[in-house]
Design a protein around this motif. Structure first.
Motif, mmCIF file in Angstrom:
data_model
loop_
_atom_site.group_PDB
_atom_site.id
_atom_site.type_symbol
_atom_site.label_atom_id
_atom_site.label_comp_id
_atom_site.label_asym_id
_atom_site.label_seq_id
_atom_site.Cartn_x
_atom_site.Cartn_y
_atom_site.Cartn_z
ATOM 1 N N SER A 16 26.390 -44.624 7.825
ATOM 2 C CA SER A 16 27.452 -43.973 7.230
ATOM 3 C C SER A 16 28.598 -43.871 8.191
ATOM 4 O O SER A 16 28.459 -43.749 9.318
ATOM 5 N N LEU A 17 29.824 -44.074 7.421
ATOM 6 C CA LEU A 17 30.923 -43.848 8.482
ATOM 7 C C LEU A 17 31.853 -42.449 8.019
ATOM 8 O O LEU A 17 32.137 -42.171 6.856
ATOM 9 N N ALA A 18 32.189 -41.978 9.108
ATOM 10 C CA ALA A 18 33.174 -40.837 8.931
ATOM 11 C C ALA A 18 34.522 -41.108 9.625
ATOM 12 O O ALA A 18 34.445 -41.192 10.764
ATOM 13 N N LEU A 19 35.736 -41.159 8.754
ATOM 14 C CA LEU A 19 36.752 -41.768 9.373
ATOM 15 C C LEU A 19 37.876 -40.621 9.516
ATOM 16 O O LEU A 19 38.245 -40.075 8.588
ATOM 17 N N GLN A 20 38.366 -40.418 10.707
ATOM 18 C CA GLN A 20 39.289 -39.328 10.900
ATOM 19 C C GLN A 20 40.832 -39.787 10.595
ATOM 20 O O GLN A 20 41.012 -40.911 10.674
ATOM 21 N N GLY A 21 41.724 -38.441 10.535
ATOM 22 C CA GLY A 21 42.763 -38.852 10.091
ATOM 23 C C GLY A 21 43.703 -38.766 11.471
ATOM 24 O O GLY A 21 43.270 -38.139 12.514
ATOM 25 N N GLY A 22 45.034 -39.472 11.192
ATOM 26 C CA GLY A 22 45.767 -39.390 12.549
ATOM 27 C C GLY A 22 47.066 -40.319 12.273
ATOM 28 O O GLY A 22 47.658 -40.988 13.050
ATOM 29 N N GLY A 23 47.445 -40.304 10.986
ATOM 30 C CA GLY A 23 48.659 -40.945 10.773
ATOM 31 C C GLY A 23 48.549 -42.501 10.981
ATOM 32 O O GLY A 23 47.680 -42.986 10.577
ATOM 33 N N ALA A 24 49.483 -42.911 11.469
ATOM 34 C CA ALA A 24 49.690 -44.474 11.649
ATOM 35 C C ALA A 24 48.846 -44.782 12.536
ATOM 36 O O ALA A 24 48.479 -46.066 12.708
ATOM 37 N N HIS A 25 48.228 -44.002 13.313
ATOM 38 C CA HIS A 25 47.118 -44.346 14.307
ATOM 39 C C HIS A 25 45.807 -44.781 13.709
ATOM 40 O O HIS A 25 44.984 -45.275 14.257
ATOM 41 N N GLY A 26 45.960 -44.510 12.419
ATOM 42 C CA GLY A 26 44.576 -44.878 11.604
ATOM 43 C C GLY A 26 44.580 -46.391 11.803
ATOM 44 O O GLY A 26 43.691 -46.949 11.254
ATOM 45 N N ALA A 27 45.578 -47.113 12.284
ATOM 46 C CA ALA A 27 45.288 -48.680 12.316
ATOM 47 C C ALA A 27 44.273 -49.163 13.295
ATOM 48 O O ALA A 27 43.786 -49.938 13.232
ATOM 49 N N PHE A 28 43.977 -48.168 14.270
ATOM 50 C CA PHE A 28 42.816 -48.285 15.092
ATOM 51 C C PHE A 28 41.701 -48.304 14.336
ATOM 52 O O PHE A 28 40.777 -49.025 14.753
ATOM 53 N N THR A 29 41.307 -47.318 13.324
ATOM 54 C CA THR A 29 40.309 -47.194 12.556
ATOM 55 C C THR A 29 40.209 -48.634 11.556
ATOM 56 O O THR A 29 38.973 -49.127 11.616
ATOM 57 N N TRP A 30 41.415 -48.981 11.229
ATOM 58 C CA TRP A 30 41.053 -50.342 10.568
ATOM 59 C C TRP A 30 40.592 -51.433 11.525
ATOM 60 O O TRP A 30 39.862 -52.524 10.852
ATOM 61 N N GLY A 31 41.001 -51.607 12.689
ATOM 62 C CA GLY A 31 40.471 -52.518 13.787
ATOM 63 C C GLY A 31 38.885 -52.335 13.634
ATOM 64 O O GLY A 31 38.119 -53.408 13.958
ATOM 65 N N VAL A 32 38.428 -50.992 13.783
ATOM 66 C CA VAL A 32 36.984 -51.034 13.889
ATOM 67 C C VAL A 32 36.475 -51.318 12.610
ATOM 68 O O VAL A 32 35.353 -52.159 12.659
ATOM 69 N N ALA A 201 28.766 -32.619 5.561
ATOM 70 C CA ALA A 201 28.728 -33.433 3.903
ATOM 71 C C ALA A 201 28.269 -34.555 3.857
ATOM 72 O O ALA A 201 27.334 -34.747 3.012
ATOM 73 N N LEU A 202 28.650 -35.233 4.640
ATOM 74 C CA LEU A 202 28.305 -36.892 4.790
ATOM 75 C C LEU A 202 27.109 -37.022 4.749
ATOM 76 O O LEU A 202 26.302 -37.676 4.380
ATOM 77 N N ALA A 203 26.470 -36.287 6.166
ATOM 78 C CA ALA A 203 25.194 -36.260 6.443
ATOM 79 C C ALA A 203 24.194 -35.838 5.525
ATOM 80 O O ALA A 203 23.094 -36.449 5.261
ATOM 81 N N ARG A 204 24.662 -34.841 4.785
ATOM 82 C CA ARG A 204 23.614 -34.380 3.803
ATOM 83 C C ARG A 204 23.468 -35.198 2.572
ATOM 84 O O ARG A 204 22.698 -35.315 1.804
#
Length: 321
Positions: A16-32, A201-204
């Protein structure tokens, strides 16, 4: 040929994936995500996201609907290329004077004064690239998108079967920049105020043994700031980092409860206690960036963050092997 089909025969690992917010720094999450989608040994059981994490989540899900893993990779790339192009014309990109002017304007005027027509490029991007009606019908995995109910300050989780562009915009609605997003007569702001990202909530919800949090707000924020602008940015970092720390503490409490004898009567409690929760972060890279780049990052920085995200995912994959 045997080696080429080995990944098809190996047992799948649910994550399961939990994706944090952070504006344009979300491009890091794109890479992951881009790197993880290369790995056929992993199946995505469910995804939660907040703000930029919500954008990544719906892009991943709709891209998967259109073309499986590769479709998800392709759509994420299109989304972030569009965001990078939009960042070129921002006032932040003009240098110190432009950043100062924007910072001053945001503290003197509300978005209801600065943007009375509710112009929102993110909405245009979402409507253009994602078929929300199709996503509601055919979403390949459960989604949890977090927004903050302005009237009560509580987290509101929107699910895949009800998602609209407004719900994703609500998750990413910074009140200094945007009008509150109204859904069914109620106003919502950025989900980062209340759940960044949803973890418990995701874990449940998901049955996956492994839950991976992709964190883009640095855990170590560095030395105390002294300039007024830096103090304001640090205050925002503290606000948006707190919900994740609270949820991780809640999971630790659940693990302690699961050790008690009566916990055997609650199977879900035991399952949560056995959850393998791991974190991928970009602290070294993201902590060094000017927080103002969260509001608008040009294509060069977007690409750098993608590369750093892929590298962080590669390190995690080596540990998870």
């Amino acid at each position: 040929m045997i080696n080429s089909f080995r990944h098809l025969l190996a047992p799948k690992l649910q994550v399961s994936l939990a994706l944090q917010g952070g504006g344009a720094h979300g491009a890091f999450t794109w890479g992951v995500l881009d790197r993880l989608l290369d790995e056929h040994r992993f199946d995505i059981a469910a995804v939660s996201g907040t703000s930029a994490g919500a954008v990544n989540a719906v892009a991943l899900a709709w891209g998967w609907c259109e073309g499986g893993r590769q479709g998800a990779r392709d759509l994420l790339e299109r989304v972030w290329q569009a965001i990078g192009q939009a960042g070129r014309g921002s006032s932040i990109g003009l240098g110190g004077i432009g950043a100062f002017a924007l910072d001053l304007a945001l503290h003197l005027f509300s978005p209801y004064q600065l943007n009375p027509l509710r112009i929102d490029p993110l909405r245009d991007l979402l409507v253009r690239l994602i078929d929300f009606a199709g996503l509601r019908r055919h979403c390949p995995m459960p989604l949890l998108i977090a927004a903050t109910h302005v009237r009560t300050a509580r987290c509101r989780l929107f699910r895949e079967h009800e998602l609209t562009p407004e719900m994703v915009l609500a998750s990413a609605c910074l009140p200094q920049l945007h009008h509150a997003v109204e859904i069914a007569g109620e106003a919502y702001w950025d989900g980062g105020f209340s759940s960044n990202p949803p973890v418990v909530a995701l874990a449940r919800l998901a049955r996956a043994r492994r839950l991976l949090v992709i964190r883009i707000n640095p855990a170590d924020l560095g030395q105390p700031p002294r300039r007024a602008r830096d103090i304001r940015h640090r205050t925002a970092q503290l606000v948006f980092s707190r919900p994740l720390e609270d949820e991780l503490a809640q999971l630790a409490t659940i693990r302690d409860m699961a050790r008690r004898p009566w916990a055997l009567l609650q199977p879900q409690l035991g399952r949560l206690a056995r959850l393998d929760l791991q974190i991928v972060d970009g602290d070294d890279t993201l902590a060094a960036l000017d927080p103002a780049t969260k509001l608008a990052a040009d294509s060069k920085l977007i690409d750098l963050l993608r590369q750093q995200g892929r590298a962080a995912a590669e390190r995690w994959l080596r540990r998870a092997a």
